[in-house]
Design an enzyme around this catalytic site. Structure first.
Site, PDB file in Angstrom:
ATOM      1  N   ASP A 197      21.864  25.242  36.424  1.00 44.93           N
ATOM      2  CA  ASP A 197      21.719  25.297  37.889  1.00 44.93           C
ATOM      3  C   ASP A 197      23.090  25.417  38.550  1.00 44.93           C
ATOM      4  O   ASP A 197      23.300  26.214  39.471  1.00 44.93           O
ATOM      5  CB  ASP A 197      20.999  24.014  38.343  1.00 44.93           C
ATOM      6  N   LYS A 201      15.930  27.220  23.170  1.00 47.44           N
ATOM      7  CA  LYS A 201      15.688  27.892  21.882  1.00 47.44           C
ATOM      8  C   LYS A 201      16.299  27.139  20.695  1.00 47.44           C
ATOM      9  O   LYS A 201      15.715  27.071  19.642  1.00 47.44           O
ATOM     10  CB  LYS A 201      16.247  29.307  21.925  1.00 47.44           C
ATOM     11  N   ARG A 230      16.969  37.364  51.542  1.00 44.59           N
ATOM     12  CA  ARG A 230      17.587  36.040  51.323  1.00 44.59           C
ATOM     13  C   ARG A 230      17.475  35.586  49.869  1.00 44.59           C
ATOM     14  O   ARG A 230      17.978  34.522  49.518  1.00 44.59           O
ATOM     15  CB  ARG A 230      16.906  35.003  52.226  1.00 44.59           C
ATOM     16  N   LYS A 231      16.799  36.362  49.039  1.00 42.63           N
ATOM     17  CA  LYS A 231      16.540  35.915  47.652  1.00 42.63           C
ATOM     18  C   LYS A 231      17.601  36.450  46.695  1.00 42.63           C
ATOM     19  O   LYS A 231      17.864  37.650  46.658  1.00 42.63           O
ATOM     20  CB  LYS A 231      15.144  36.367  47.218  1.00 42.63           C
TER      21      LYS A 231
HETATM   22  C1  LIG Z   1      24.757  24.385  48.538  1.00 38.15           C
HETATM   23  C2  LIG Z   1      26.188  24.884  48.783  1.00 38.15           C
HETATM   24  C3  LIG Z   1      27.139  24.464  47.711  1.00 38.15           C
HETATM   25  C4  LIG Z   1      28.518  25.088  47.981  1.00 38.15           C
HETATM   26  C5  LIG Z   1      29.407  24.888  46.764  1.00 38.15           C
HETATM   27  C6  LIG Z   1      30.656  25.614  46.932  1.00 38.15           C
HETATM   28  C7  LIG Z   1      31.303  26.196  45.884  1.00 38.15           C
HETATM   29  C8  LIG Z   1      30.673  26.282  44.529  1.00 38.15           C
HETATM   30  C9  LIG Z   1      31.546  25.749  43.519  1.00 38.15           C
HETATM   31  C10 LIG Z   1      31.073  25.044  42.474  1.00 38.15           C
HETATM   32  C11 LIG Z   1      29.606  24.894  42.255  1.00 38.15           C
HETATM   33  C12 LIG Z   1      29.085  23.589  42.761  1.00 38.15           C
HETATM   34  C13 LIG Z   1      27.765  23.410  42.912  1.00 38.15           C
HETATM   35  C14 LIG Z   1      26.804  24.487  42.509  1.00 38.15           C
HETATM   36  C15 LIG Z   1      25.942  24.876  43.650  1.00 38.15           C
HETATM   37  C16 LIG Z   1      24.635  24.725  43.634  1.00 38.15           C
HETATM   38  C17 LIG Z   1      23.899  24.187  42.463  1.00 38.15           C
HETATM   39  C18 LIG Z   1      22.993  23.047  42.843  1.00 38.15           C
HETATM   40  C19 LIG Z   1      21.926  23.528  43.766  1.00 38.15           C
HETATM   41  C20 LIG Z   1      20.883  22.507  43.957  1.00 38.15           C
HETATM   42  O1  LIG Z   1      20.735  21.600  43.206  1.00 38.15           O
HETATM   43  S1  LIG Z   1      19.881  22.695  45.307  1.00 38.15           S
HETATM   44  C21 LIG Z   1      18.764  21.296  45.180  1.00 38.15           C
HETATM   45  C22 LIG Z   1      17.400  21.658  44.657  1.00 38.15           C
HETATM   46  N1  LIG Z   1      16.734  22.544  45.552  1.00 38.15           N
HETATM   47  C23 LIG Z   1      16.054  22.105  46.623  1.00 38.15           C
HETATM   48  O2  LIG Z   1      15.993  20.944  46.896  1.00 38.15           O
HETATM   49  C24 LIG Z   1      15.419  23.194  47.461  1.00 38.15           C
HETATM   50  C25 LIG Z   1      14.208  22.651  48.231  1.00 38.15           C
HETATM   51  N2  LIG Z   1      13.589  23.772  48.941  1.00 38.15           N
HETATM   52  C26 LIG Z   1      14.014  24.166  50.153  1.00 38.15           C
HETATM   53  O3  LIG Z   1      14.887  23.549  50.758  1.00 38.15           O
HETATM   54  C27 LIG Z   1      13.389  25.399  50.703  1.00 38.15           C
HETATM   55  O4  LIG Z   1      12.147  25.620  50.132  1.00 38.15           O
HETATM   56  C28 LIG Z   1      14.273  26.649  50.550  1.00 38.15           C
HETATM   57  C29 LIG Z   1      15.628  26.443  51.264  1.00 38.15           C
HETATM   58  C30 LIG Z   1      14.524  26.966  49.062  1.00 38.15           C
HETATM   59  C31 LIG Z   1      13.568  27.845  51.178  1.00 38.15           C
HETATM   60  O5  LIG Z   1      13.058  27.420  52.439  1.00 38.15           O
HETATM   61  P1  LIG Z   1      13.239  28.316  53.749  1.00 38.15           P
HETATM   62  O6  LIG Z   1      12.340  27.709  54.801  1.00 38.15           O
HETATM   63  O7  LIG Z   1      14.663  28.486  54.081  1.00 38.15           O
HETATM   64  O8  LIG Z   1      12.706  29.741  53.332  1.00 38.15           O
HETATM   65  P2  LIG Z   1      11.197  30.207  53.028  1.00 38.15           P
HETATM   66  O9  LIG Z   1      10.328  29.113  52.511  1.00 38.15           O
HETATM   67  O10 LIG Z   1      10.706  30.968  54.228  1.00 38.15           O
HETATM   68  O11 LIG Z   1      11.425  31.255  51.807  1.00 38.15           O
HETATM   69  C32 LIG Z   1      12.239  32.396  51.998  1.00 38.15           C
HETATM   70  C33 LIG Z   1      11.766  33.429  51.001  1.00 38.15           C
HETATM   71  O12 LIG Z   1      11.943  32.908  49.672  1.00 38.15           O
HETATM   72  C34 LIG Z   1      10.683  32.845  48.991  1.00 38.15           C
HETATM   73  N3  LIG Z   1      10.645  31.631  48.174  1.00 38.15           N
HETATM   74  C35 LIG Z   1      10.966  30.380  48.539  1.00 38.15           C
HETATM   75  N4  LIG Z   1      10.796  29.530  47.539  1.00 38.15           N
HETATM   76  C36 LIG Z   1      10.380  30.274  46.484  1.00 38.15           C
HETATM   77  C37 LIG Z   1      10.046  29.957  45.137  1.00 38.15           C
HETATM   78  N5  LIG Z   1      10.133  28.708  44.682  1.00 38.15           N
HETATM   79  N6  LIG Z   1       9.665  30.967  44.330  1.00 38.15           N
HETATM   80  C38 LIG Z   1       9.582  32.243  44.786  1.00 38.15           C
HETATM   81  N7  LIG Z   1       9.913  32.591  46.050  1.00 38.15           N
HETATM   82  C39 LIG Z   1      10.272  31.619  46.884  1.00 38.15           C
HETATM   83  C40 LIG Z   1       9.642  32.809  50.093  1.00 38.15           C
HETATM   84  O13 LIG Z   1       8.409  33.301  49.633  1.00 38.15           O
HETATM   85  C41 LIG Z   1      10.253  33.713  51.144  1.00 38.15           C
HETATM   86  O14 LIG Z   1      10.081  35.043  50.731  1.00 38.15           O
HETATM   87  P3  LIG Z   1       9.666  36.172  51.796  1.00 38.15           P
HETATM   88  O15 LIG Z   1      10.785  36.199  52.820  1.00 38.15           O
HETATM   89  O16 LIG Z   1       9.608  37.441  51.008  1.00 38.15           O
HETATM   90  O17 LIG Z   1       8.393  35.749  52.388  1.00 38.15           O
END
Ligand SMILES: CCCCC/C=C\C/C=C\C/C=C\C/C=C\CCCC(=O)SCCNC(=O)CCNC(=O)[C@H](O)C(C)(C)COP(=O)(O)OP(=O)(O)OC[C@H]1O[C@@H](n2cnc3c(N)ncnc32)[C@H](O)[C@@H]1OP(=O)(O)O
Length: 222
Positions: free
Chosen positions: A148, A172, A193-194
């Site tokens: 992730d 695996k 957005r995907k």
């Molecule tokens: C986060 C910033 C970090 C910045 C870091 C900076 C530098 C990076 C450096 C090092 C790396 C450090 C960290 C690594 C970063 C990240 C890794 C950790 C990430 C996580 O650990 S993160 C926690 C777990 N995560 C959640 O806790 C999400 C809970 N959830 C929600 O917060 C909402 O659910 C959300 C926002 C996902 C969407 O919500 P929303 O309201 O904005 O959008 P909406 O629902 O309208 O979906 C829009 C379009 O996506 C499609 N869609 C949505 N979900 C889908 C699914 N599951 N499967 C298939 N399609 C899907 C819809 O079908 C629609 O598609 P369409 O437009 O075609 O209709």
């Protein structure tokens, strides 16, 4: 020559003929509970717990960064340091899950490199003894976490802020604790957005395919 050697050492690259283990870290880094709040530690730098395999791979990607193909990604113990440059505080308890231990080498030990042209984020990962699942092997949840983080970092570097919406993993071959693996992830495509990503975990010598995965990230608003 001397100046370029000093630069390599500063960047954590071992010079030919030098031991692989990096120079000792300043004490403010080895006693993190008490490090100066003004210093944001970059955890993606080599430390004394890195194995030769991890150090060798790190050196190889650092050499790749000289040509501009790869960029080393710094790693802090909270995403707020990435996003806003907020310095650590003695009163702030929140920590990034993968950087939450005060002891080097026992948990997630890793460094990431980004290849912008290929949309690839690679993570060199050495799982420590506190990540045990089956006896002697890495816990599947820890593997999910590092996948992730790697695919997520690739999505963030290409598209800005994202959240994980879906993560699919095929385990695996188990990953022995202490073994170094390479998590090689790629942004396959972006549709609105995907952000669709794929990922493979292979052993450091490429001999074993440990894991395959895909992840969907959704871009967030500003
Ligand atoms: C986060 C910033 C970090 C910045 C870091 C900076 C530098 C990076 C450096 C090092 C790396 C450090 C960290 C690594 C970063 C990240 C890794 C950790 C990430 C996580 O650990 S993160 C926690 C777990 N995560 C959640 O806790 C999400 C809970 N959830 C929600 O917060 C909402 O659910 C959300 C926002 C996902 C969407 O919500 P929303 O309201 O904005 O959008 P909406 O629902 O309208 O979906 C829009 C379009 O996506 C499609 N869609 C949505 N979900 C889908 C699914 N599951 N499967 C298939 N399609 C899907 C819809 O079908 C629609 O598609 P369409 O437009 O075609 O209709």
């Amino acid at each position: 020559m001397l100046r370029s050697c000093a630069r390599l050492i500063r960047r954590g690259i071992a010079l030919p003929g030098q031991p692989q283990s990096p120079r000792p870290l300043p004490c403010c880094y080895t006693t993190p509970r008490f490090y100066s709040p003004e210093v944001i530690r970059d955890y993606a730098m080599p430390n004394a717990t890195w194995s030769k395999n991890l150090q060798d791979l790190y050196n190889r990607y650092m050499e790749g960064s000289q040509s501009g193909a790869w960029e080393r990604i710094p790693s802090y113990n909270a995403t707020v340091h990435h996003i806003k440059g907020v310095p650590p505080s003695r009163t702030r308890e929140n920590r990034l899950f993968t950087r939450n231990l005060d002891q080097d080498g026992v948990g997630f030990e890793y460094s990431m490199f980004y290849n912008k042209a290929e949309r690839r984020m690679v993570c060199l990962f050495q799982p420590g003894p506190y990540l045990e699942g089956p006896p002697g092997f890495t816990h599947g949840g820890c593997i999910a976490t590092i996948i992730d983080s790697t695919t997520g970092a690739g999505a963030v570097y290409l598209c800005g802020s994202v959240m994980t919406a879906n993560l699919t993993i095929n385990y695996k071959n188990p990953i022995p604790l202490g073994h170094v693996v390479i998590i090689d992830s790629k942004v396959e495509r972006v549709e609105g957005r995907k952000v669709y990503t794929s990922c493979q975990i292979r052993s450091h010598d490429d001999a074993v395919l440990h894991t395959e995965a895909s992840a969907l990230f959704i871009k967030l608003g500003p």
